[in-house]
Design a protein around this motif. Structure first.
Motif, PDB file in Angstrom:
ATOM      1  N   GLN A 208      54.170  72.420  39.586  1.00  0.00           N
ATOM      2  CA  GLN A 208      55.289  71.685  40.148  1.00  0.00           C
ATOM      3  C   GLN A 208      53.541  71.089  41.781  1.00  0.00           C
ATOM      4  OE1 GLN A 208      58.277  70.182  40.691  1.00  0.00           O
ATOM      5  NE2 GLN A 208      57.557  70.360  38.390  1.00  0.00           N
ATOM      6  N   PRO A 209      54.261  70.022  42.065  1.00  0.00           N
ATOM      7  CA  PRO A 209      52.672  70.079  43.002  1.00  0.00           C
ATOM      8  C   PRO A 209      52.902  71.024  44.319  1.00  0.00           C
ATOM      9  CG  PRO A 209      53.578  68.045  42.852  1.00  0.00           C
ATOM     10  CD  PRO A 209      54.557  68.856  41.698  1.00  0.00           C
ATOM     11  N   ALA A 210      52.248  71.246  44.797  1.00  0.00           N
ATOM     12  CA  ALA A 210      52.242  72.264  46.155  1.00  0.00           C
ATOM     13  C   ALA A 210      52.505  70.864  47.882  1.00  0.00           C
ATOM     14  CB  ALA A 210      51.235  73.161  46.565  1.00  0.00           C
ATOM     15  N   ARG A 211      54.240  70.549  48.034  1.00  0.00           N
ATOM     16  CA  ARG A 211      54.159  70.137  48.085  1.00  0.00           C
ATOM     17  C   ARG A 211      54.227  69.721  50.025  1.00  0.00           C
ATOM     18  NH1 ARG A 211      55.858  64.828  45.641  1.00  0.00           N
ATOM     19  NH2 ARG A 211      56.761  65.755  43.451  1.00  0.00           N
ATOM     20  N   ARG A 213      52.340  73.289  50.906  1.00  0.00           N
ATOM     21  CA  ARG A 213      51.576  74.112  51.030  1.00  0.00           C
ATOM     22  C   ARG A 213      50.716  73.648  51.053  1.00  0.00           C
ATOM     23  NH1 ARG A 213      51.225  80.262  49.292  1.00  0.00           N
ATOM     24  NH2 ARG A 213      51.994  79.196  47.059  1.00  0.00           N
ATOM     25  N   GLY A 214      50.341  72.232  50.518  1.00  0.00           N
ATOM     26  CA  GLY A 214      49.295  71.576  49.675  1.00  0.00           C
ATOM     27  C   GLY A 214      48.058  72.428  49.035  1.00  0.00           C
ATOM     28  N   CYS A 215      47.406  70.871  48.559  1.00  0.00           N
ATOM     29  CA  CYS A 215      46.810  70.625  47.434  1.00  0.00           C
ATOM     30  C   CYS A 215      45.915  72.382  46.895  1.00  0.00           C
ATOM     31  CB  CYS A 215      44.959  69.852  47.727  1.00  0.00           C
ATOM     32  SG  CYS A 215      45.724  68.534  48.170  1.00  0.00           S
ATOM     33  N   ALA A 216      45.299  72.426  48.063  1.00  0.00           N
ATOM     34  CA  ALA A 216      44.269  74.570  48.024  1.00  0.00           C
ATOM     35  C   ALA A 216      45.440  75.908  47.136  1.00  0.00           C
ATOM     36  CB  ALA A 216      44.183  74.807  49.199  1.00  0.00           C
ATOM     37  N   LEU A 220      47.759  72.278  40.018  1.00  0.00           N
ATOM     38  CA  LEU A 220      47.603  70.313  39.603  1.00  0.00           C
ATOM     39  C   LEU A 220      46.170  70.054  40.032  1.00  0.00           C
ATOM     40  CD1 LEU A 220      50.771  69.538  39.646  1.00  0.00           C
ATOM     41  CD2 LEU A 220      49.822  69.879  37.634  1.00  0.00           C
ATOM     42  N   SER A 221      45.243  71.286  40.484  1.00  0.00           N
ATOM     43  CA  SER A 221      44.354  70.859  41.189  1.00  0.00           C
ATOM     44  C   SER A 221      43.347  70.149  40.367  1.00  0.00           C
ATOM     45  CB  SER A 221      43.712  71.782  42.899  1.00  0.00           C
ATOM     46  OG  SER A 221      43.293  72.571  41.362  1.00  0.00           O
ATOM     47  N   SER A 222      42.947  70.273  39.666  1.00  0.00           N
ATOM     48  CA  SER A 222      42.320  69.921  39.168  1.00  0.00           C
ATOM     49  C   SER A 222      42.259  68.863  37.603  1.00  0.00           C
ATOM     50  CB  SER A 222      41.938  71.053  37.238  1.00  0.00           C
ATOM     51  OG  SER A 222      42.688  71.553  36.952  1.00  0.00           O
ATOM     52  N   SER A 223      43.356  68.556  38.081  1.00  0.00           N
ATOM     53  CA  SER A 223      44.399  67.363  36.952  1.00  0.00           C
ATOM     54  C   SER A 223      44.932  66.309  37.737  1.00  0.00           C
ATOM     55  CB  SER A 223      44.611  68.451  35.367  1.00  0.00           C
ATOM     56  OG  SER A 223      45.828  68.969  36.200  1.00  0.00           O
ATOM     57  N   CYS A 224      45.054  66.665  38.932  1.00  0.00           N
ATOM     58  CA  CYS A 224      45.960  66.053  39.341  1.00  0.00           C
ATOM     59  C   CYS A 224      45.495  64.428  39.956  1.00  0.00           C
ATOM     60  CB  CYS A 224      45.321  66.195  41.469  1.00  0.00           C
ATOM     61  SG  CYS A 224      46.686  65.534  42.332  1.00  0.00           S
ATOM     62  N   PRO A 225      46.777  63.611  39.539  1.00  0.00           N
ATOM     63  CA  PRO A 225      46.786  62.459  39.037  1.00  0.00           C
ATOM     64  C   PRO A 225      46.965  61.317  40.194  1.00  0.00           C
ATOM     65  CG  PRO A 225      48.640  62.936  38.702  1.00  0.00           C
ATOM     66  CD  PRO A 225      47.869  64.588  39.217  1.00  0.00           C
ATOM     67  N   TYR A 226      47.235  62.262  41.846  1.00  0.00           N
ATOM     68  CA  TYR A 226      47.191  61.910  43.225  1.00  0.00           C
ATOM     69  C   TYR A 226      46.039  61.415  43.408  1.00  0.00           C
ATOM     70  CZ  TYR A 226      52.512  62.751  42.956  1.00  0.00           C
ATOM     71  OH  TYR A 226      53.801  62.631  42.334  1.00  0.00           O
ATOM     72  N   ARG A 227      45.416  62.306  43.376  1.00  0.00           N
ATOM     73  CA  ARG A 227      44.004  62.822  44.010  1.00  0.00           C
ATOM     74  C   ARG A 227      42.659  61.701  43.710  1.00  0.00           C
ATOM     75  NH1 ARG A 227      42.266  68.198  46.292  1.00  0.00           N
ATOM     76  NH2 ARG A 227      42.360  69.460  44.905  1.00  0.00           N
ATOM     77  N   LYS A 228      43.129  61.835  41.606  1.00  0.00           N
ATOM     78  CA  LYS A 228      41.957  60.513  41.340  1.00  0.00           C
ATOM     79  C   LYS A 228      42.268  59.794  41.902  1.00  0.00           C
ATOM     80  CE  LYS A 228      41.547  62.649  36.906  1.00  0.00           C
ATOM     81  NZ  LYS A 228      42.642  64.086  35.284  1.00  0.00           N
ATOM     82  N   THR A 231      44.508  59.180  46.842  1.00  0.00           N
ATOM     83  CA  THR A 231      45.984  59.391  47.268  1.00  0.00           C
ATOM     84  C   THR A 231      46.151  61.434  47.182  1.00  0.00           C
ATOM     85  OG1 THR A 231      47.877  59.074  48.428  1.00  0.00           O
ATOM     86  CG2 THR A 231      47.219  59.007  45.727  1.00  0.00           C
ATOM     87  N   VAL A 232      47.850  61.869  48.324  1.00  0.00           N
ATOM     88  CA  VAL A 232      48.409  62.750  47.732  1.00  0.00           C
ATOM     89  C   VAL A 232      49.255  62.892  47.973  1.00  0.00           C
ATOM     90  CG1 VAL A 232      46.044  64.809  48.753  1.00  0.00           C
ATOM     91  CG2 VAL A 232      47.922  63.409  50.675  1.00  0.00           C
ATOM     92  N   CYS A 233      50.452  63.755  47.450  1.00  0.00           N
ATOM     93  CA  CYS A 233      51.710  63.986  47.140  1.00  0.00           C
ATOM     94  C   CYS A 233      52.214  64.365  48.661  1.00  0.00           C
ATOM     95  CB  CYS A 233      51.785  64.428  45.439  1.00  0.00           C
ATOM     96  SG  CYS A 233      51.701  66.315  45.867  1.00  0.00           S
TER      97      CYS A 233
HETATM   98  S1  SF4 Z   1      47.928  65.986  45.870  1.00  0.00           S
HETATM   99 FE1  SF4 Z   1      47.742  66.997  44.195  1.00  0.00          FE
HETATM  100  S2  SF4 Z   1      46.535  68.878  44.272  1.00  0.00           S
HETATM  101 FE2  SF4 Z   1      47.382  68.228  45.795  1.00  0.00          FE
HETATM  102  S3  SF4 Z   1      49.170  69.295  46.292  1.00  0.00           S
HETATM  103 FE3  SF4 Z   1      50.377  67.139  45.157  1.00  0.00          FE
HETATM  104  S4  SF4 Z   1      49.749  67.271  42.630  1.00  0.00           S
HETATM  105 FE4  SF4 Z   1      48.628  69.278  43.644  1.00  0.00          FE
END
Ligand code: SF4
Length: 235
Positions: A208-211, A213-216, A220-228, A231-233
């Motif tokens: 589950q994404p950290a919606r 608390r944020g990316c840190a 999913l940070s290493s494989s995040c489709p949003y950041r690729k 953008t962010v979720c």
């Molecule tokens: S943007 Fe990606 S890395 Fe950041 S919280 Fe959402 S799913 Fe996780």
């Protein structure tokens, strides 16, 4: 009491201190942290409930009433891939409030620090509790390569975003909070003792994404489709 450095840093942030190394604020916090243990009696209760959805909106399945709707966009988004939720209630106890009232009369500046330390400390204790519940559940599931672990969403509380504060009354009843923890939910929706929290955590079969608390904090940070995609979720 040796407090985790993150508790001190969070407490300083709650006090509006920009420089965590500010000597005056740091020494005030350290002095209070040394004795805060005397005023803490951490109690908690939690239960796991199945959830279902109606028109995409989650509700908790229980015996009476059969459905407890979890209204709002926050619950809808965070729980969209979940099958269960953990409902938690936790408190630092009444002794903390008593000491806070004494400090408010004796030394208001110390009272502000003590209050902030309490808020940071209960958050930290809930983080630790959340980690141990997750470890317990994965242990229970006999996690190995062939049976996927379960994953938690961010923890979110009644009154946060658009999750109704009124749900606290339901959680009080479901967890029998008065008896199990000493928490009373007042008609105003506030709780006694003041350093008390009720919260929900979604349980999913998928990371589950950290919606909140944020990316840190996101696994999913290493494989995040949003950041690729640049953008962010989360907002
Ligand atoms: S943007 Fe990606 S890395 Fe950041 S919280 Fe959402 S799913 Fe996780």
């Amino acid at each position: 009491m040796k407090l985790h450095p993150s508790v001190m840093q969070t407490a300083l942030r709650y006090c509006g201190v920009r420089d965590p190394e500010d000597p005056l604020w740091k020494s005030r916090m350290e002095e209070l942290a040394d004795s805060i243990d005397e005023y803490i009696c951490f109690h908690y209760a939690y239960r796991i409930y199945p959830i279902s959805f109606q028109d995409g909106q989650p509700y908790i399945r229980q015996k009476k009433p059969k459905r407890l709707p979890l209204e709002g966009e926050l619950a809808r988004t965070l729980l969209s891939e979940c099958t269960k939720v953990v409902v938690i209630g936790a408190t630092l106890g009444l002794a903390f409030d008593r000491q806070l009232r004494i400090l408010e009369k004796q030394n208001p500046a110390k009272a502000i620090c003590f209050d902030a330390l309490g808020s940071a400390l209960i958050d930290r204790k809930l983080d630790d509790l959340q980690d141990s519940i997750l470890a317990y559940l994965n242990d229970l599931e006999g996690w190995d390569a062939s049976s996927p672990p379960c994953f938690f969403t961010d923890r979110f509380s009644c009154g946060y975003g658009d999750l109704p504060l009124s749900l606290q009354k339901d959680f009080e009843r479901m967890l029998d909070l008065q008896k199990t923890t000493g928490i009373h939910v007042l008609d105003s929706g506030m709780m006694s003792p003041t350093k008390s929290v009720t919260a929900l955590i979604g349980i999913s079969d998928y990371p589950q994404p950290a919606r909140i608390r944020g990316c840190a904090h996101c696994n999913l940070s290493s494989s995040c489709p949003y950041r690729k995609g640049g953008t962010v979720c989360h907002v």
